[in-house]
Design a protein around this motif. Structure first.
Motif, PDB file in Angstrom:
ATOM      1  N   VAL A 256       0.862  -1.189   0.000  1.00 38.70           N
ATOM      2  CA  VAL A 256       0.000   0.000   0.000  1.00 38.70           C
ATOM      3  C   VAL A 256       0.897   1.236   0.000  1.00 38.70           C
ATOM      4  CG1 VAL A 256      -1.836   1.259   1.201  1.00 38.70           C
ATOM      5  CG2 VAL A 256      -1.758  -1.236   1.345  1.00 38.70           C
ATOM      6  N   CYS A 257       0.605   2.170  -0.898  1.00 36.93           N
ATOM      7  CA  CYS A 257       1.373   3.420  -0.943  1.00 36.93           C
ATOM      8  C   CYS A 257       0.777   4.427   0.034  1.00 36.93           C
ATOM      9  CB  CYS A 257       1.365   3.982  -2.357  1.00 36.93           C
ATOM     10  SG  CYS A 257       2.079   2.856  -3.570  1.00 36.93           S
TER      11      CYS A 257
ATOM     12  N   CYS B 130       5.827   0.906  -3.049  1.00 37.43           N
ATOM     13  CA  CYS B 130       6.279   2.301  -3.180  1.00 37.43           C
ATOM     14  C   CYS B 130       7.521   2.585  -2.332  1.00 37.43           C
ATOM     15  CB  CYS B 130       5.152   3.242  -2.724  1.00 37.43           C
ATOM     16  SG  CYS B 130       3.883   3.494  -3.975  1.00 37.43           S
ATOM     17  N   ASN B 131       8.027   1.588  -1.635  1.00 39.94           N
ATOM     18  CA  ASN B 131       9.101   1.811  -0.653  1.00 39.94           C
ATOM     19  C   ASN B 131      10.404   2.331  -1.245  1.00 39.94           C
ATOM     20  OD1 ASN B 131       7.195   0.727   0.990  1.00 39.94           O
ATOM     21  ND2 ASN B 131       8.296  -1.152   1.471  1.00 39.94           N
ATOM     22  N   VAL B 132      10.639   2.020  -2.516  1.00 38.36           N
ATOM     23  CA  VAL B 132      11.869   2.484  -3.169  1.00 38.36           C
ATOM     24  C   VAL B 132      11.437   3.405  -4.309  1.00 38.36           C
ATOM     25  CG1 VAL B 132      14.091   1.747  -4.130  1.00 38.36           C
ATOM     26  CG2 VAL B 132      12.783   0.165  -2.684  1.00 38.36           C
ATOM     27  N   PRO B 133      11.256   4.707  -4.004  1.00 36.98           N
ATOM     28  CA  PRO B 133      10.599   5.604  -4.966  1.00 36.98           C
ATOM     29  C   PRO B 133      11.252   5.672  -6.339  1.00 36.98           C
ATOM     30  CG  PRO B 133      10.890   6.693  -2.842  1.00 36.98           C
ATOM     31  CD  PRO B 133      11.618   5.384  -2.756  1.00 36.98           C
ATOM     32  N   GLU B 134      12.567   5.494  -6.405  1.00 37.27           N
ATOM     33  CA  GLU B 134      13.241   5.648  -7.695  1.00 37.27           C
ATOM     34  C   GLU B 134      13.264   4.349  -8.505  1.00 37.27           C
ATOM     35  OE1 GLU B 134      16.253   4.419  -4.637  1.00 37.27           O
ATOM     36  OE2 GLU B 134      14.554   5.800  -4.715  1.00 37.27           O
ATOM     37  N   ALA B 135      12.906   3.223  -7.879  1.00 43.77           N
ATOM     38  CA  ALA B 135      13.016   1.931  -8.567  1.00 43.77           C
ATOM     39  C   ALA B 135      11.955   1.796  -9.650  1.00 43.77           C
ATOM     40  CB  ALA B 135      12.870   0.795  -7.561  1.00 43.77           C
TER      41      ALA B 135
ATOM     42  N   PHE C  79       6.899  -1.087 -10.389  1.00 41.29           N
ATOM     43  CA  PHE C  79       6.924  -0.483  -9.051  1.00 41.29           C
ATOM     44  C   PHE C  79       5.808   0.555  -8.959  1.00 41.29           C
ATOM     45  CE2 PHE C  79      11.059  -2.374  -9.281  1.00 41.29           C
ATOM     46  CZ  PHE C  79      11.400  -2.682  -7.969  1.00 41.29           C
ATOM     47  N   MET C  80       5.080   0.544  -7.845  1.00 39.20           N
ATOM     48  CA  MET C  80       3.893   1.387  -7.699  1.00 39.20           C
ATOM     49  C   MET C  80       4.210   2.874  -7.575  1.00 39.20           C
ATOM     50  SD  MET C  80       1.805  -1.315  -5.309  1.00 39.20           S
ATOM     51  CE  MET C  80       0.691  -0.111  -4.590  1.00 39.20           C
TER      52      MET C  80
END
Length: 179
Positions: free
Chosen positions: A23-24, A78-83, A150-151
């Protein structure tokens, strides 16, 4: 031959309907993406003449499930925003390694081609290669799990271009089934 009827394909909508998955912060849920994409994949496969069905994450149908292929659809958090990127994997201890390697290769090649996403290397997790459904289905049923993106970084594709996401998976399945 034609006596067996249409070729059966199982599509697992990851986490559906039991939990939200990732969940973001703004409330976007992985399960919503997975289920929507799974429905579209099944619709496209049925139009192409396959006996495709959406399966719940913990469907009792998975026990001993026999099909030409089973694909479970997931999305990365969403934990790794740039991925950015997608991943495809099969069970580590496969009964049909050649078949499953070909399924993974077809999905990887065609999903990349259709969506423009890169394969996110070095992030295949234990949860993917030891995915529970792989141990429930009939061992001869080729299975794969796909993380469609990635979300955070891939959000636009995952929420607004689900037609492309679904078509990429279908292209990969058709490559595998018709080769």
């Amino acid at each position: 031959g034609s006596s067996e009827g249409p070729v059966r394909i199982g599509i697992v909508a990851g986490h559906w309907p039991d939990d939200a998955g990732a969940v973001c912060e703004d409330g976007l849920t992985e399960v919503g993406i997975n289920h929507e994409v799974a429905e579209r994949v099944v619709e496209l496969l049925r139009k192409a003449g396959y006996a495709a069905e959406v399966l719940a994450e913990f469907s009792p149908k998975l026990t001993g499930y026999r099909a030409a292929a089973l694909v479970s659809i997931h999305a990365d958090s969403c934990n790794v925003p740039e991925a950015s990127g997608f991943k495809v994997a099969r069970v580590s201890a496969s009964s049909v390694p050649e078949l499953e390697d070909r399924l993974v290769a077809c999905l990887s090649e065609h999903y990349a081609r259709r969506t423009g996403l890169a394969f996110h290397r070095n992030s295949i997790t234990f949860d993917m290669t030891e995915y529970h459904a792989f141990y429930e289905i009939e061992p001869q049923t080729p299975g794969a799990i796909i993380e469609v993106g990635f979300m955070a970084a891939d959000r636009r594709l995952l929420t607004r271009r689900q037609d492309l996401v679904a078509q990429g998976i279908v292209d990969g399945l058709i490559c595998f089934l018709e080769e």
